[in-house]
Design a protein around this motif. Structure first.
Motif, PDB file in Angstrom:
ATOM      1  N   ASP A 181     -32.057  33.228 -14.603  1.00 38.65           N
ATOM      2  CA  ASP A 181     -30.863  33.138 -13.762  1.00 38.65           C
ATOM      3  C   ASP A 181     -29.578  33.028 -14.573  1.00 38.65           C
ATOM      4  O   ASP A 181     -28.512  33.465 -14.136  1.00 38.65           O
ATOM      5  N   THR A 182     -29.648  32.383 -15.724  1.00 39.84           N
ATOM      6  CA  THR A 182     -28.437  32.120 -16.498  1.00 39.84           C
ATOM      7  C   THR A 182     -28.392  32.890 -17.811  1.00 39.84           C
ATOM      8  O   THR A 182     -27.513  32.665 -18.640  1.00 39.84           O
ATOM      9  N   CYS A 183     -29.344  33.809 -18.014  1.00 38.30           N
ATOM     10  CA  CYS A 183     -29.430  34.529 -19.288  1.00 38.30           C
ATOM     11  C   CYS A 183     -28.560  35.787 -19.244  1.00 38.30           C
ATOM     12  O   CYS A 183     -28.567  36.535 -18.260  1.00 38.30           O
ATOM     13  N   THR A 184     -27.838  36.047 -20.316  1.00 37.52           N
ATOM     14  CA  THR A 184     -26.987  37.242 -20.399  1.00 37.52           C
ATOM     15  C   THR A 184     -27.650  38.357 -21.191  1.00 37.52           C
ATOM     16  O   THR A 184     -27.026  39.367 -21.512  1.00 37.52           O
TER      17      THR A 184
ATOM     18  N   SER B 287     -17.686  33.512  -0.471  1.00 34.65           N
ATOM     19  CA  SER B 287     -16.389  33.133  -1.013  1.00 34.65           C
ATOM     20  C   SER B 287     -16.445  33.014  -2.535  1.00 34.65           C
ATOM     21  O   SER B 287     -15.531  33.451  -3.244  1.00 34.65           O
ATOM     22  N   LEU B 288     -17.532  32.433  -3.052  1.00 39.29           N
ATOM     23  CA  LEU B 288     -17.685  32.318  -4.502  1.00 39.29           C
ATOM     24  C   LEU B 288     -17.795  33.707  -5.132  1.00 39.29           C
ATOM     25  O   LEU B 288     -17.154  33.989  -6.161  1.00 39.29           O
ATOM     26  N   GLU B 289     -18.565  34.579  -4.513  1.00 41.74           N
ATOM     27  CA  GLU B 289     -18.723  35.935  -5.046  1.00 41.74           C
ATOM     28  C   GLU B 289     -17.382  36.670  -5.075  1.00 41.74           C
ATOM     29  O   GLU B 289     -17.051  37.352  -6.047  1.00 41.74           O
ATOM     30  N   THR B 290     -16.614  36.529  -4.002  1.00 43.09           N
ATOM     31  CA  THR B 290     -15.308  37.194  -3.919  1.00 43.09           C
ATOM     32  C   THR B 290     -14.363  36.672  -4.993  1.00 43.09           C
ATOM     33  O   THR B 290     -13.635  37.440  -5.645  1.00 43.09           O
ATOM     34  N   GLU B 291     -14.354  35.357  -5.187  1.00 48.20           N
ATOM     35  CA  GLU B 291     -13.477  34.741  -6.188  1.00 48.20           C
ATOM     36  C   GLU B 291     -13.843  35.221  -7.598  1.00 48.20           C
ATOM     37  O   GLU B 291     -12.961  35.512  -8.407  1.00 48.20           O
TER      38      GLU B 291
ATOM     39  N   ALA C  87     -15.305  38.065  -8.329  1.00 50.18           N
ATOM     40  CA  ALA C  87     -14.973  39.489  -8.413  1.00 50.18           C
ATOM     41  C   ALA C  87     -13.485  39.705  -8.666  1.00 50.18           C
ATOM     42  O   ALA C  87     -13.082  40.712  -9.261  1.00 50.18           O
ATOM     43  N   ALA C  88     -12.658  38.756  -8.227  1.00 49.85           N
ATOM     44  CA  ALA C  88     -11.206  38.899  -8.381  1.00 49.85           C
ATOM     45  C   ALA C  88     -10.713  38.534  -9.778  1.00 49.85           C
ATOM     46  O   ALA C  88      -9.547  38.799 -10.112  1.00 49.85           O
ATOM     47  N   LEU C  89     -11.559  37.916 -10.591  1.00 50.40           N
ATOM     48  CA  LEU C  89     -11.142  37.542 -11.939  1.00 50.40           C
ATOM     49  C   LEU C  89     -10.861  38.779 -12.784  1.00 50.40           C
ATOM     50  O   LEU C  89     -11.580  39.779 -12.717  1.00 50.40           O
ATOM     51  N   THR C  90      -9.833  38.696 -13.599  1.00 46.02           N
ATOM     52  CA  THR C  90      -9.489  39.826 -14.476  1.00 46.02           C
ATOM     53  C   THR C  90     -10.593  40.044 -15.510  1.00 46.02           C
ATOM     54  O   THR C  90     -11.081  41.153 -15.705  1.00 46.02           O
ATOM     55  N   ALA C  91     -10.974  38.969 -16.165  1.00 43.14           N
ATOM     56  CA  ALA C  91     -12.101  39.027 -17.107  1.00 43.14           C
ATOM     57  C   ALA C  91     -13.355  38.562 -16.376  1.00 43.14           C
ATOM     58  O   ALA C  91     -13.333  37.525 -15.716  1.00 43.14           O
ATOM     59  N   LYS C  92     -14.406  39.359 -16.464  1.00 39.09           N
ATOM     60  CA  LYS C  92     -15.652  39.025 -15.753  1.00 39.09           C
ATOM     61  C   LYS C  92     -16.773  38.841 -16.772  1.00 39.09           C
ATOM     62  O   LYS C  92     -17.508  39.793 -17.061  1.00 39.09           O
ATOM     63  N   PRO C  93     -16.893  37.644 -17.336  1.00 42.14           N
ATOM     64  CA  PRO C  93     -17.983  37.398 -18.281  1.00 42.14           C
ATOM     65  C   PRO C  93     -19.347  37.649 -17.631  1.00 42.14           C
ATOM     66  O   PRO C  93     -19.519  37.454 -16.426  1.00 42.14           O
ATOM     67  N   GLU C  94     -20.308  38.078 -18.431  1.00 43.95           N
ATOM     68  CA  GLU C  94     -21.651  38.363 -17.930  1.00 43.95           C
ATOM     69  C   GLU C  94     -22.252  37.152 -17.236  1.00 43.95           C
ATOM     70  O   GLU C  94     -22.979  37.281 -16.245  1.00 43.95           O
ATOM     71  N   GLU C  95     -21.951  35.942 -17.740  1.00 44.61           N
ATOM     72  CA  GLU C  95     -22.506  34.732 -17.142  1.00 44.61           C
ATOM     73  C   GLU C  95     -22.108  34.598 -15.668  1.00 44.61           C
ATOM     74  O   GLU C  95     -22.921  34.224 -14.822  1.00 44.61           O
ATOM     75  N   LEU C  96     -20.835  34.913 -15.361  1.00 47.69           N
ATOM     76  CA  LEU C  96     -20.370  34.794 -13.985  1.00 47.69           C
ATOM     77  C   LEU C  96     -20.916  35.929 -13.118  1.00 47.69           C
ATOM     78  O   LEU C  96     -21.188  35.731 -11.920  1.00 47.69           O
TER      79      LEU C  96
ATOM     80  N   ALA D  81     -22.920  35.375  -9.610  1.00 43.79           N
ATOM     81  CA  ALA D  81     -22.558  36.066  -8.370  1.00 43.79           C
ATOM     82  C   ALA D  81     -23.761  36.827  -7.817  1.00 43.79           C
ATOM     83  O   ALA D  81     -23.992  36.854  -6.598  1.00 43.79           O
ATOM     84  N   ARG D  82     -24.557  37.430  -8.705  1.00 44.41           N
ATOM     85  CA  ARG D  82     -25.750  38.150  -8.263  1.00 44.41           C
ATOM     86  C   ARG D  82     -26.762  37.176  -7.649  1.00 44.41           C
ATOM     87  O   ARG D  82     -27.388  37.488  -6.638  1.00 44.41           O
ATOM     88  N   ARG D  83     -26.919  36.010  -8.261  1.00 46.63           N
ATOM     89  CA  ARG D  83     -27.812  34.993  -7.693  1.00 46.63           C
ATOM     90  C   ARG D  83     -27.367  34.591  -6.299  1.00 46.63           C
ATOM     91  O   ARG D  83     -28.179  34.439  -5.380  1.00 46.63           O
ATOM     92  N   SER D  84     -26.070  34.403  -6.129  1.00 52.69           N
ATOM     93  CA  SER D  84     -25.529  34.019  -4.828  1.00 52.69           C
ATOM     94  C   SER D  84     -25.845  35.085  -3.781  1.00 52.69           C
ATOM     95  O   SER D  84     -26.278  34.775  -2.658  1.00 52.69           O
ATOM     96  N   PHE D  85     -25.650  36.352  -4.155  1.00 53.78           N
ATOM     97  CA  PHE D  85     -25.954  37.455  -3.239  1.00 53.78           C
ATOM     98  C   PHE D  85     -27.445  37.467  -2.879  1.00 53.78           C
ATOM     99  O   PHE D  85     -27.813  37.629  -1.712  1.00 53.78           O
ATOM    100  N   GLU D  86     -28.324  37.285  -3.872  1.00 51.18           N
ATOM    101  CA  GLU D  86     -29.766  37.294  -3.627  1.00 51.18           C
ATOM    102  C   GLU D  86     -30.179  36.143  -2.704  1.00 51.18           C
ATOM    103  O   GLU D  86     -31.074  36.303  -1.861  1.00 51.18           O
ATOM    104  N   MET D  87     -29.512  34.993  -2.842  1.00 50.83           N
ATOM    105  CA  MET D  87     -29.838  33.861  -1.976  1.00 50.83           C
ATOM    106  C   MET D  87     -29.418  34.131  -0.536  1.00 50.83           C
ATOM    107  O   MET D  87     -30.098  33.717   0.418  1.00 50.83           O
TER     108      MET D  87
END
Length: 763
Positions: free
Chosen positions: A279-282, A433-437, A439-448, A452-458
């Protein structure tokens, strides 16, 4: 790719080398005690050890110069052997290799390689000093060897004392195929690695490479460890001290396996912040990808001849491949399941769907931790994670407070949603809401991105569990301590296993001490979807009529009678007095266990241990080291527990271990059989209880010198027609209905006279 296409060069080149033929005849039988040493390597997911070992089947050989010369050639051939995969049909050397293979008779037979290496000296910590040729072990080895060679499935029931581990490991090595060995537990994995594999490497296969694979959460994440150096996320002095110890250990460990951390509690919250969960591995984007312990484990597995896993990891891998998410294990061509009676339950877990309050807590915790470590923890984002935490707690608190497992059929789920729609929608909205927030970040580190993918799967899981009505699933929820779990479990995994396992791989071996019911394998075949397999129930290695006495009291109320608990307590007290403690009292439910414990505790002087008062491993060690101890326990102690010797001299079972009929999974499987016009009691409930009873009774006799009493207080075994099936499925114990015979069997002087002894009858 089919199993047949994955034929591999010999795992143990010494066994396949042409020069071996020169001394496999009379010269091989004249081995001397002093053999040359060969370099040996064992590669595992836990460690790599390179050392001197007495190599291969040539370990003990004649000391004349001609044979020494042959031995040198063999060692050179072994050292330079290639390890590539080639299609079996296209291998031009296949015929030569076949002719060089030793037969299982040469290995396991009287005076064979195995017996000779024992006579030449052995490590008593890994091999029993009373080794002798066992016909059952040879028969099993020949059966497994034939399955590997002729590409078919095999089912073997081999009781304790057969030596089944070597009987499947040596044929696996000789097959030249990459074989996965799947065990029931991580502790059995450790046993294979620490005892059986070093013995085989020393005496039979010096170039054997073995990988031990565990789930990712067992391993330390180096990247997380480095990120937490400032310790801002640590709570209190105790956690800070544990972190320092882990940091020091990380510099020394070769494996990163938390099993090495003896000081760390099983429920450590700190480990959850440091483990290498998917879940947390990049992945390859991680700066610590190359020194990563999980990466190392997978690299070792790619090079291995044998891969040792547990059933949970195996079926997790099989389920991932079904969903096209890749897999965990490298390609392999054959599988051996040890403790195969557990396959249905584990497969049901991994081909089902589940969500829990713990998963939401973990998501919020991981999101918080990642945001802080990446210095992106703005007040707005941290409020999003806190909202997930709060709304998930509110949602799961809506489930009834009683502990247990409960059906959650479609109309119940619809009614629950209708009544609690606001809380459900609020939880789903907090995830979106967490996923949207993010997605709006300028820099999207792999960790985030992964969070977001975990949140969608849940969200997808929630939707499935509340909206789906697939016929092959039973829907249920469970409240257990602080956890609430929503689950969809396959009612029947036979078709899944038929398609994903038994039709895909051409050699699958099932081994266990408990696979037959009434001497037949029909039940396990039907439940697992095995249409074509050779099967064999091996004769027992123990003299059960002399070593074990089955006590069946006549004058007991029915288990459903209100008088049963008081009478059962009386019987248990008398049995414990005769056995001087040294007993397991096994129950089918916690309520029965606790009730009988309270009734017995004030009436005996022996040290009583109760499941639930300490971790399972701690209770078992206390039992082994406490004179006259008595353990009251439920399901988890019915199997996988080994207490040889007089310390365990009596096993008492209060009632036949039928599964609770109201359990949602049991009820759904019964209903499915009824709808199919079949008899669920005869085809499912009785066979399942038979295998459970065989497991429970199997705790008692573990060696040829063990003796003891088995007591079953449930008179249905004697009164009901199905009792005959139980008796036919058990070994041929001596049987009695009299406590006086129990006293005499246990050598209690004078007691059998006082009780009015009668002769025990053979079963």
């Amino acid at each position: 790719m089919s199993g047949r296409a994955l034929q591999k060069q010999p795992a143990c080149p010494v066994l396949k080398c042409p020069e071996l033929r020169e001394i496999q005849g009379p010269a091989a039988k004249g081995w001397a005690a002093n053999g040359a040493k060969a370099k040996g390597v064992i590669v595992t997911g836990r460690s790599v050890s390179i050392g001197e070992s007495k190599g291969g089947f040539l370990a003990k050989r004649a000391s004349n110069s001609a044979v020494d010369s042959v031995g040198a050639k063999v060692k050179r051939a072994a050292k330079t052997a290639e390890r590539g995969y080639v299609p079996f049909e296209d291998d031009p050397t296949a015929a030569a290799k076949e002719s060089a293979k030793p037969s299982m008779q040469e290995v396991f037979g009287p005076g064979g390689f195995l017996e000779k290496c024992m006579q030449g000296g052995f490590d008593p910590s890994t091999v029993s000093s009373d080794y002798e040729h066992r016909p059952g072990q040879l028969e099993m080895a020949e059966m497994v060897h034939d399955a590997f060679e002729t590409h078919h499935h095999a089912i073997v029931e081999a009781g304790t004392g057969t030596g089944k581990t070597l009987a499947y490991l040596l044929p696996a090595i000789c097959s030249g195929r990459r074989v996965v060995i799947s065990t029931a537990t991580k502790s059995l994995q450790e046993q294979l690695y620490q005892k059986d594999i070093p013995f085989l490497q020393k005496h039979f296969a010096p170039n054997l490479k073995v990988a031990v694979m565990k789930g990712r959460s067992n391993f330390l994440c180096i990247s997380k460890l480095n990120q937490m150096q400032d310790q801002t996320l640590l709570r209190g002095m105790e956690e800070m001290d544990a972190f320092r110890q882990i940091k020091d250990w990380a510099k020394l460990t070769e494996t990163g396996d938390r099993a090495e951390l003896t000081f760390l509690p099983d429920d450590s919250e700190l480990w959850g912040k440091l483990d290498a969960r998917r879940d947390t591995c990049t992945g390859k984007n991680c700066p610590s990808f190359n020194p990563c312990f999980v990466t190392g484990m997978h690299q070792h597995a790619q090079e291995a001849d044998l891969i040792i896993v547990n059933h949970h990891l195996f079926f997790a891998d099989l389920a991932l491949k079904q969903d096209d998410f890749g897999g965990i294990l490298p390609e392999y061509s054959a599988v051996v399941f040890d403790e195969a009676h557990e396959m249905e339950d584990v497969a049901s877990d991994y081909f089902g769907r589940q969500i829990s309050n713990f998963r939401f807590e973990e998501l919020a915790r991981d999101a918080d931790q990642t945001l802080r470590l990446l210095h992106l923890g703005t007040p707005s984002l941290l409020r999003k994670t806190q909202r997930i935490r709060e709304r998930s707690r509110g949602f799961f608190e809506l489930f009834p407070p009683r502990d247990g497992r409960f059906s959650f059929v479609r109309n119940e789920r619809e009614a629950f949603l209708e009544q609690n729609r606001e809380a459900y929608d609020a939880l789903v909205t907090s995830l979106k809401s967490l996923e949207t927030e993010f997605a709006a970040l300028t820099a999207k580190p792999e960790e985030l991105t992964r969070i977001a993918r975990r949140s969608f799967e849940m969200r997808q899981e929630l939707s499935f569990l509340f909206a789906s009505n697939e016929r092959n699933f039973v829907y249920w929820y469970e409240r257990r301590n602080k956890g609430v779990f929503l689950t969809a479990t396959p009612i029947d995994v036979s078709q899944i296993l038929r398609e994903r396992l038994f039709e895909k791989f051409d050699s699958v071996i099932l081994a266990s001490a408990t696979l037959t019911v009434g001497g037949r394998f029909d039940f396990i075949r039907q439940r697992l979807g095995i249409d074509h397999a050779k099967d064999r129930a091996l004769p027992p290695e123990f003299d059960f009529p002399k070593q074990a006495l089955l006590y069946l009291p006549r004058k007991m109320p029915d288990v459903r009678d209100a008088r049963f608990p008081a009478k059962a307590a009386e019987e248990i007290v008398q049995l414990l007095e005769l056995s001087q403690g040294r007993a397991f009292c096994l129950f089918t439910s916690y309520s029965q266990m606790n009730d009988l414990f309270e009734r017995v505790r004030s009436r005996v002087s022996f040290p009583l241990l109760l499941q639930g008062t300490a971790p399972r491993s701690v209770l078992l060690e206390r039992f082994k080291n406490t004179e006259g101890a008595v353990l009251f326990a439920t399901a988890s102690f019915w199997q996988g527990v080994d207490v040889p010797g007089e310390q365990l001299s009596c096993v008492i079972v209060d009632r036949l271990p039928f599964a609770v009929p109201s359990d949602p999974i049991v009820a759904a499987r019964v209903r499915a059989l009824q709808e199919d016009g079949r008899n669920p009691f005869a085809e499912f409930q009785v066979p399942q209880a038979v295998l459970a009873l065989k497991q429970g009774f199997g705790r008692l006799i573990r060696t040829k010198t063990d003796r003891g009493v088995l007591a079953l207080l449930d008179t249905r075994l004697q009164r009901m027609p199905y009792g005959k099936i139980f008796l036919e499925s058990l070994p041929r114990y001596g049987v009695t209905h009299e406590l006086a015979d129990v006293a005499r069997f246990l050598g209690v002087k004078g007691m059998h006279k006082r009780l009015g002894a009668r002769s025990a009858s053979p079963s």
